[in-house]
Design an enzyme around this catalytic site. Structure first.
Site, short mmCIF file in Angstrom:
data_model
loop_
_atom_site.label_atom_id
_atom_site.label_comp_id
_atom_site.label_asym_id
_atom_site.label_seq_id
_atom_site.Cartn_x
_atom_site.Cartn_y
_atom_site.Cartn_z
N GLY A 8 -2.56 -1.16 -3.47
CA GLY A 8 -2.95 -1.14 -2.05
C GLY A 8 -1.86 -0.51 -1.20
O GLY A 8 -1.65 -0.89 -0.06
N SER A 10 -1.79 2.44 0.05
CA SER A 10 -2.25 3.54 0.90
C SER A 10 -2.24 3.21 2.38
O SER A 10 -2.19 4.10 3.22
CB SER A 10 -3.68 3.92 0.49
OG SER A 10 -4.51 2.77 0.48
N ARG A 11 -2.28 1.93 2.72
CA ARG A 11 -2.43 1.53 4.13
C ARG A 11 -1.64 0.25 4.37
O ARG A 11 -1.24 -0.44 3.43
CB ARG A 11 -3.90 1.23 4.45
CG ARG A 11 -4.81 2.39 4.37
CD ARG A 11 -6.19 2.03 4.87
NE ARG A 11 -7.02 1.39 3.87
CZ ARG A 11 -7.71 0.27 4.09
NH1 ARG A 11 -7.63 -0.34 5.26
NH2 ARG A 11 -8.47 -0.24 3.14
N ASP A 57 -10.42 0.74 -8.63
CA ASP A 57 -10.96 -0.50 -8.07
C ASP A 57 -10.40 -1.64 -8.92
O ASP A 57 -10.65 -1.70 -10.12
CB ASP A 57 -12.50 -0.47 -8.14
CG ASP A 57 -13.12 -1.71 -7.51
OD1 ASP A 57 -12.40 -2.70 -7.26
OD2 ASP A 57 -14.35 -1.68 -7.27
N ASN A 84 0.01 -6.02 -4.10
CA ASN A 84 -0.25 -6.15 -2.66
C ASN A 84 -1.72 -6.02 -2.28
O ASN A 84 -2.16 -6.61 -1.29
CB ASN A 84 0.57 -5.08 -1.92
CG ASN A 84 0.09 -4.87 -0.51
OD1 ASN A 84 0.37 -5.65 0.40
ND2 ASN A 84 -0.69 -3.80 -0.31
N TYR A 157 -10.82 -16.44 0.33
CA TYR A 157 -9.56 -15.73 0.54
C TYR A 157 -8.38 -16.70 0.36
O TYR A 157 -7.43 -16.42 -0.38
CB TYR A 157 -9.53 -15.11 1.94
CG TYR A 157 -8.24 -14.39 2.27
CD1 TYR A 157 -8.00 -13.11 1.81
CD2 TYR A 157 -7.26 -15.02 3.02
CE1 TYR A 157 -6.80 -12.45 2.10
CE2 TYR A 157 -6.07 -14.37 3.31
CZ TYR A 157 -5.85 -13.09 2.85
OH TYR A 157 -4.66 -12.46 3.13
N ALA A 159 -8.29 -19.51 -1.23
CA ALA A 159 -8.20 -19.95 -2.63
C ALA A 159 -7.62 -18.85 -3.51
O ALA A 159 -6.84 -19.11 -4.43
CB ALA A 159 -9.59 -20.36 -3.13
P1 NAP Z 1 -5.42 -3.43 4.44
O1 NAP Z 1 -4.75 -2.73 5.57
O2 NAP Z 1 -6.85 -3.84 4.58
O3 NAP Z 1 -5.23 -2.53 3.11
C1 NAP Z 1 -5.79 -3.00 1.92
C2 NAP Z 1 -5.28 -2.18 0.75
O4 NAP Z 1 -5.85 -2.73 -0.46
C3 NAP Z 1 -5.69 -0.72 0.80
O5 NAP Z 1 -4.67 0.05 0.22
C4 NAP Z 1 -6.96 -0.67 -0.05
O6 NAP Z 1 -7.20 0.60 -0.67
C5 NAP Z 1 -6.61 -1.71 -1.11
N1 NAP Z 1 -7.82 -2.32 -1.69
C6 NAP Z 1 -8.80 -2.99 -1.03
N2 NAP Z 1 -9.77 -3.35 -1.89
C7 NAP Z 1 -9.40 -2.88 -3.12
C8 NAP Z 1 -10.01 -2.90 -4.40
N3 NAP Z 1 -11.21 -3.46 -4.64
N4 NAP Z 1 -9.34 -2.32 -5.41
C9 NAP Z 1 -8.16 -1.73 -5.20
N5 NAP Z 1 -7.53 -1.68 -4.02
C10 NAP Z 1 -8.16 -2.24 -2.98
O7 NAP Z 1 -4.64 -4.78 4.06
P2 NAP Z 1 -3.25 -5.37 4.59
O8 NAP Z 1 -3.49 -6.10 5.84
O9 NAP Z 1 -2.19 -4.33 4.53
O10 NAP Z 1 -2.97 -6.49 3.47
C11 NAP Z 1 -2.21 -6.22 2.31
C12 NAP Z 1 -2.03 -7.54 1.55
O11 NAP Z 1 -1.39 -8.49 2.40
C13 NAP Z 1 -3.37 -8.17 1.13
O12 NAP Z 1 -3.22 -8.77 -0.14
C14 NAP Z 1 -3.58 -9.25 2.18
O13 NAP Z 1 -4.36 -10.31 1.71
C15 NAP Z 1 -2.15 -9.68 2.44
N6 NAP Z 1 -1.98 -10.34 3.73
C16 NAP Z 1 -2.31 -9.67 4.88
C17 NAP Z 1 -2.15 -10.33 6.10
C18 NAP Z 1 -2.49 -9.66 7.40
O14 NAP Z 1 -2.50 -10.35 8.43
N7 NAP Z 1 -2.76 -8.35 7.43
C19 NAP Z 1 -1.66 -11.64 6.13
C20 NAP Z 1 -1.33 -12.27 4.94
C21 NAP Z 1 -1.49 -11.62 3.74
P3 NAP Z 1 -8.04 1.76 0.12
O15 NAP Z 1 -7.09 2.31 1.18
O16 NAP Z 1 -8.38 2.79 -0.90
O17 NAP Z 1 -9.24 1.08 0.71
#
Ligand code: NAP
Length: 251
Positions: A8, A10-11, A57, A84, A157, A159
């Site tokens: 993950g 990429s973003r 995926d 991540n 989520y 869990a």
């Molecule tokens: P995000 O901006 O939504 O980015 C999600 C990333 O995961 C993207 O690179 C996406 O790839 C990839 N991804 C999504 N579904 C996937 C799949 N089925 N297979 C492979 N890759 C997949 O998320 P984020 O906010 O940066 O969160 C990153 C991590 O931190 C996550 O585990 C999230 O649960 C955790 N987290 C986030 C927060 C928050 O507030 N943002 C808080 C606590 C924990 P594509 O770009 O190709 O779609």
């Protein structure tokens, strides 16, 4: 210089982690599910050379195996894995039908927990096979504050992240004898695509007020924690889940 796979990457938080680790001299395999253009744009702007994009995926265990092999081929090895990638699904139990509920649980656990477990198996297999003496290596899991505080409207989520924390602890013990260090980080709210709508809406001010610093996390806050947890100095924290939530939730 270490070779790193960031799922993950990429973003959002993963992109921040890729930037921070590239800035300290690491070579990064930036993984994405399908957003290859975003991953390639990030790779083009990362400091240093030799960074690559890999895609899969994480719900598809065969695609995961191919993706990890592609990362090893392109980088030469993997020293550090950052699990991540993750998805969030709002699915309050009172407003969700039975079929939808079960499908949601399968989807979220399939990516956040089973996907991370599959990537980890592949990377550990690589670490154990490579000809460099003891396996060594670092694994960092990106969990969540929600594992401890609860996720009332997104229970699958919460869990999945509690499972990821437990996986961190189990593997820290089973892989320690092989010199592999396994740590986790549990972020609170972070400004990314995942939370953009919520933070811009009527709940935004309340979410920022959860922290005594009056803000939510930035991607760089979490990236700094992961940079340390994946450093050679982090061996003695193996098995720990580091809270990174701006004191918004203390346990
Ligand atoms: P995000 O901006 O939504 O980015 C999600 C990333 O995961 C993207 O690179 C996406 O790839 C990839 N991804 C999504 N579904 C996937 C799949 N089925 N297979 C492979 N890759 C997949 O998320 P984020 O906010 O940066 O969160 C990153 C991590 O931190 C996550 O585990 C999230 O649960 C955790 N987290 C986030 C927060 C928050 O507030 N943002 C808080 C606590 C924990 P594509 O770009 O190709 O779609």
């Amino acid at each position: 210089m270490s070779c790193v796979l960031v799922t993950g990457g990429s973003r959002g938080i993963g992109a921040g982690i890729s930037r921070a680790l590239a800035a300290r001299g690491d070579r990064i395999a930036v993984h994405c599910r399908s957003n290859v253009a975003a991953a390639e744009a990030l790779v083009a702007e990362l400091p240093g050379e030799g960074h690559v994009v890999v895609a899969a995926d994480l719900a598809d265990e065969h695609a995961v195996a191919e993706m990890v092999h592609a990362a090893v081929e392109a980088l030469g090895t993997i020293d550090i894995l950052v699990n991540n990638a993750g998805i969030y699904l709002d699915q309050p139990i009172q407003q969700t039908g039975y079929e939808e509920w079960n499908a949601g649980w399968r989807e979220v656990l399939g990516v956040n927990l089973l996907g991370a477990a599959a990537v980890t198996w592949q990377v550990v297999d690589h670490l154990r096979r490579r000809e460099r003496g003891p396996a060594g290596g670092r694994i960092v899991m990106v969990g969540s504050r929600g594992a401890y505080r609860g996720e009332p409207t997104a229970p699958s989520y919460g869990a999945s992240k509690a499972g990821l924390h437990a996986l961190t602890q189990s593997l820290a013990v089973s892989l320690g004898p092989e010199g592999i260090v396994v740590n986790g980080v549990a972020p609170g709210f972070v400004a990314t695509d995942m939370t953009e709508q919520l933070l811009a809406g009527p709940a935004g001010d309340g979410l920022r007020a959860q922290s005594p610093f009056g803000r939510v996390g930035e991607v760089a806050d979490i990236a700094a924690a992961v940079a340390w947890l994946s450093s050679p100095e982090a061996q003695w924290t193996s098995g720990a889940i580091l809270d990174a939530n701006g004191a918004s939730y203390l346990r």
